[in-house]
Write a protein that holds these residues in place. Structure first.
Motif: not given
Length: 432
Positions: A359-379
């Protein structure tokens, strides 16, 4: 005048079975009771046979019939009361009306409306629809137009991406079992969770541990070892220190002995004991390293198959689609910053630390969205659950340049790792 003899009339008949049968019917002049016409035949109700009433209809009997009919109607309230039409008997027992010689009890017919279940349901639906307002209000129309003009629309949830689709033909990926494997990792990580042990160590503190981990990162890079070896080494060090009190002089010996065990477990070509002695500037002899190795394995009961943050980090970085080298290197950079900090290791389990690093890496690299359903499902973690740990990791990143321990910073400033350590820290995770 002579009297005529009286001749008795003989009875005609035949003897059957010793008994005489009379041919002449007795009471020829009588009329059968059924021919009189003052009897009432009740009609059959609900398939029951007709009951013939074999007594004359008098006024008292008529009243009795009406009372019986009313009592039957009270028992079955759904059935209508029968309307009894009975002829009136005069003084001489004859009916006044010749056309009513044979009257029956007539059931009063009522109009019954039968509604089928389908029709009833349709009528209810139509009633509901009619009760609702079909027309749109002016406020609703203006609100919808305003959202459309501003580009605001009701977004649906992002679909969960199948991150294992590309590895279906790869037997080493174990796609059929990968979900079950990580479910087991989630259950087993609590057993390998390190408890707070620094209060039980009189000669060492968290700063000394941080210096040791920084040095182990340098040794790991010098020997060009697998990433798994570094994470397992730090896990062995923390678990052993939580079980046994050690002196300050033994701390580095514990570090090289733990790395020796991890390399034997993870590496194809593990460094030799002499290599670890040389890299520690000959501070220890061979027998000391082997004795400490034996002591560590005895305390841990040879339990080395533990889910470290690395196993979760590989999976979660893959779920951060589209996955690239920059994103993966940034996630590992934050994870190793977390490994150096004692409070982070004690406070957060390996899976949460790995998810917060992604999550911190996505925020640093300005990924959009910062968190999605795929990450929520797997993590298995939501964005709110990772916010606190991610803020700690970003603080370590922002203070890495001023920190004297720069092994992780130098490691990830290399162009081979996309120089992710040189990126500016995520502004949205830095407290104001």
């Amino acid at each position: 005048m002579a009297s005529r003899p009286v001749v008795q009339e003989k009875t005609r008949g035949n003897n059957i079975g010793g008994k005489q049968k009379n041919v002449r019917a007795e009471g020829r002049n009588r009329r059968a009771l059924g021919d009189i016409g003052n009897l009432v035949h009740a009609p059959s109700v609900e398939g029951k046979p007709q009951t013939q009433i074999s007594r004359p209809i008098t006024r008292s009997f008529c009243a009795q019939l009406l009372a019986n009919a009313q009592a039957a109607a009270e028992k079955n309230s759904k059935k209508p009361l029968p309307e009894v039409v009975i002829g009136v008997v005069g003084k001489e027992g004859a009916l006044k009306d010749a056309h009513q010689k044979k009257e029956f009890v007539k059931l009063k017919k009522e109009a019954v409306i039968v509604i089928s279940p389908d029709e009833d349901e349709k009528s209810q639906r139509s009633a509901r629809k009619s009760s609702k307002k079909t027309g749109k209000t002016l406020t609703g129309i203006l609100t919808a137009r305003s959202k459309a003009a501003c580009g605001i629309s009701k977004k649906q949830k992002d679909p969960i991406v199948n991150i294992d689709a590309a590895d279906v033909d790869n037997e080493l990926a174990a796609v059929e079992y990968i979900e079950d494997i990580y479910k087991f990792y989630k259950l087993a990580e609590n057993d390998a969770q390190v408890r707070d042990y620094m209060d039980s160590q009189p000669e060492i503190n968290s700063k000394m541990r941080e210096i040791l981990v920084d040095w182990l990162v340098e040794v790991h890079k010098k020997f060009d070892l697998m990433p798994e070896s570094l994470y397992l080494t730090i896990n062995i060090v923390d678990r052993f220190l939580s079980m046994r009190t050690v002196s300050r002089r033994e701390l580095q010996l514990i570090g090289i002995s733990s790395m020796l065990i991890a390399c034997k477990y993870e590496e194809i070509w593990a460094p030799e004991v002499s290599d670890f002695i040389a890299i520690s500037d000959n501070a220890y002899i061979r027998e000391q390293v082997l004795l400490m190795e034996k002591a560590i394995l005895g305390k841990l009961e040879w339990y080395l198959t533990v889910p470290t943050p690395y196993v979760f980090l590989v999976r979660y970085a893959k779920a951060s689609v589209p996955a690239d080298q920059e994103m993966e290197s940034m996630a590992f950079f934050f994870a190793e910053l977390g490994l150096m900090n004692y409070s982070t290791i004690i406070q957060y389990c390996p899976s949460r630390l790995a998810a917060a690093a992604v999550y911190a890496a996505r925020c640093t690299l300005n990924k959009t969205p910062l968190w999605n359903e795929t990450l929520n499902h797997h993590t298995g973690y939501s964005e709110d659950q990772l916010m606190e740990c991610a803020k700690f990791l970003v603080q370590f990143h922002s203070g890495a340049a001023e920190n004297k321990l720069k092994a992780v910073l130098r490691k990830y400033s290399n162009p081979d790792r996309a120089a992710v350590a040189l990126f500016p820290p995520a502004r949205n995770l830095i407290p104001a």
